[in-house]
Enzyme design. Structure first.
Site, mmCIF file in Angstrom:
data_model
loop_
_atom_site.group_PDB
_atom_site.id
_atom_site.type_symbol
_atom_site.label_atom_id
_atom_site.label_comp_id
_atom_site.label_asym_id
_atom_site.label_seq_id
_atom_site.Cartn_x
_atom_site.Cartn_y
_atom_site.Cartn_z
ATOM 1 N N ASN A 96 0.569 -1.219 -0.021
ATOM 2 C CA ASN A 96 -0.067 -0.097 0.003
ATOM 3 C C ASN A 96 0.841 1.292 0.048
ATOM 4 O O ASN A 96 0.722 2.181 -0.815
ATOM 5 C CB ASN A 96 -0.828 0.107 1.294
ATOM 6 C CG ASN A 96 -1.727 -1.060 1.117
ATOM 7 O OD1 ASN A 96 -1.485 -2.265 1.411
ATOM 8 N ND2 ASN A 96 -3.273 -0.872 0.810
ATOM 9 N N SER A 146 -1.962 4.659 11.424
ATOM 10 C CA SER A 146 -3.019 4.015 12.088
ATOM 11 C C SER A 146 -2.445 3.018 13.009
ATOM 12 O O SER A 146 -1.578 3.357 14.099
ATOM 13 C CB SER A 146 -4.020 3.496 11.116
ATOM 14 O OG SER A 146 -5.170 2.872 11.689
ATOM 15 N N ASP A 157 -11.269 12.490 9.881
ATOM 16 C CA ASP A 157 -11.119 11.096 9.935
ATOM 17 C C ASP A 157 -12.102 10.823 11.048
ATOM 18 O O ASP A 157 -12.406 10.947 11.950
ATOM 19 C CB ASP A 157 -9.661 10.868 10.782
ATOM 20 C CG ASP A 157 -9.241 9.499 10.677
ATOM 21 O OD1 ASP A 157 -10.054 8.657 10.760
ATOM 22 O OD2 ASP A 157 -7.886 9.352 10.688
ATOM 23 N N HIS A 203 -8.898 9.504 6.649
ATOM 24 C CA HIS A 203 -7.734 8.343 7.160
ATOM 25 C C HIS A 203 -7.238 7.780 6.166
ATOM 26 O O HIS A 203 -6.501 6.774 6.272
ATOM 27 C CB HIS A 203 -8.572 7.238 7.836
ATOM 28 C CG HIS A 203 -7.771 6.449 8.942
ATOM 29 N ND1 HIS A 203 -7.252 7.001 10.091
ATOM 30 C CD2 HIS A 203 -7.438 5.150 9.016
ATOM 31 C CE1 HIS A 203 -6.542 5.932 10.571
ATOM 32 N NE2 HIS A 203 -6.819 4.825 10.009
#
Length: 275
Positions: free
Chosen positions: A63, A136, A213, A246
């Protein structure tokens, strides 16, 4: 099974190369993949400092490499990017103590095994000059790993990190499964708790958090960490970014700032091949 990494893909980018590797991890008892972005080499003997990127709950090693756009500034600053897999999935970058999850030893993998694999197999990487970042769940991992290893990492930054997992549903679910019911064990993997214990921080901690977010108020709790840093007199730059969520769109927007933050801490005297 051979622990030596095997290259499984590679692509040129901004004069350097994204390369993906696979190896067997004795620490985790399974095969792992990781990406390295190697900037363009100014000379055959040059060694690049390393920025580790830890990804979030639903991510792999791909990612960040595909979506963040970090390679442009990493190339110009001369920093190698290392993105390990999050496998075993959603491992929260801790060492599990419960028998069912005994292979979930991501803390040891990131802090001990992976740097050893890199230093033994890639002569162009200088793992003694390292910084760490993440998003995160990976932001949680970056902060906790940094605070417990201030001698190993020059700086830390995070995007939308889970900073107080003891007090949010994501963290509580993971901790009860991986660590059991003793909350004293949970504190060892909670950045808000750790900051009072490991507060000899010289480089400013950089955190970017999107104000839109959807996880901000229930899961991420950045103000808890901000308060803990203030009490411990730890330098923190918490930037609340209006309108951002996010996603990797948010990360891509501010990733250049983070790479330069780490470049400054890594104290580099490097003249880039491609300005």
């Amino acid at each position: 099974m051979e622990a030596k990494p095997t290259e499984i893909s590679g692509s040129k980018m901004f004069g350097g190369y994204n390369k993906r590797f696979k190896h067997f991890s004795p620490t985790l008892g399974c095969s792992m993949t990781f990406h390295v972005y190697f900037p363009p080499l100014p000379s055959p003997s040059h060694k690049f400092p390393v920025l580790y990127w830890l990804s979030g709950l639903s991510c792999t090693d791909e990612n960040f490499i595909i979506k963040s756009g970090a390679q442009r500034v990493a190339s110009s600053e001369g920093i190698a990017l290392v993105a390990p897999d999050t496998s075993p999935s959603a491992g929260f970058y801790l060492n599990a103590t419960q028998e069912k999850w005994k292979n979930w030893q991501m803390y040891d993998y990131v802090v001990k095994e992976l740097p050893k694999v890199l230093s033994e197999n890639f002569a162009q990487l200088d793992t003694s000059r390292a910084s760490i970042s993440g998003h995160s769940m990976g932001g949680h991992g970056a902060l906790t790993i940094y605070l417990k290893n201030l001698d190993k990492y020059k700086s830390v930054s995070a995007f939308a990190p889970i900073v107080n997992p003891m007090n949010c549903p994501w963290g509580q679910k993971a901790f009860i499964n991986y660590l059991g019911g003793n909350k004293a064990d949970w504190e060892e993997y909670d950045a808000t708790c750790l900051i009072s214990k490991f507060n000899d921080v010289s480089a400013t901690i950089l955190i970017d958090q999107g104000e839109d977010d959807k996880f901000l108020h229930d899961q991420l709790l950045p103000h808890k960490f901000e308060e803990a840093c203030k009490n411990a007199k730890v330098p923190l730059l918490l930037r609340l970014q209006p309108g951002y969520d996010h996603s990797y769109y948010f990360i891509a927007t501010f990733i250049d700032h983070h790479i330069r933050h780490h470049a400054q801490a890594l104290n580099m005297c490097f003249k880039p091949l491609h300005p």
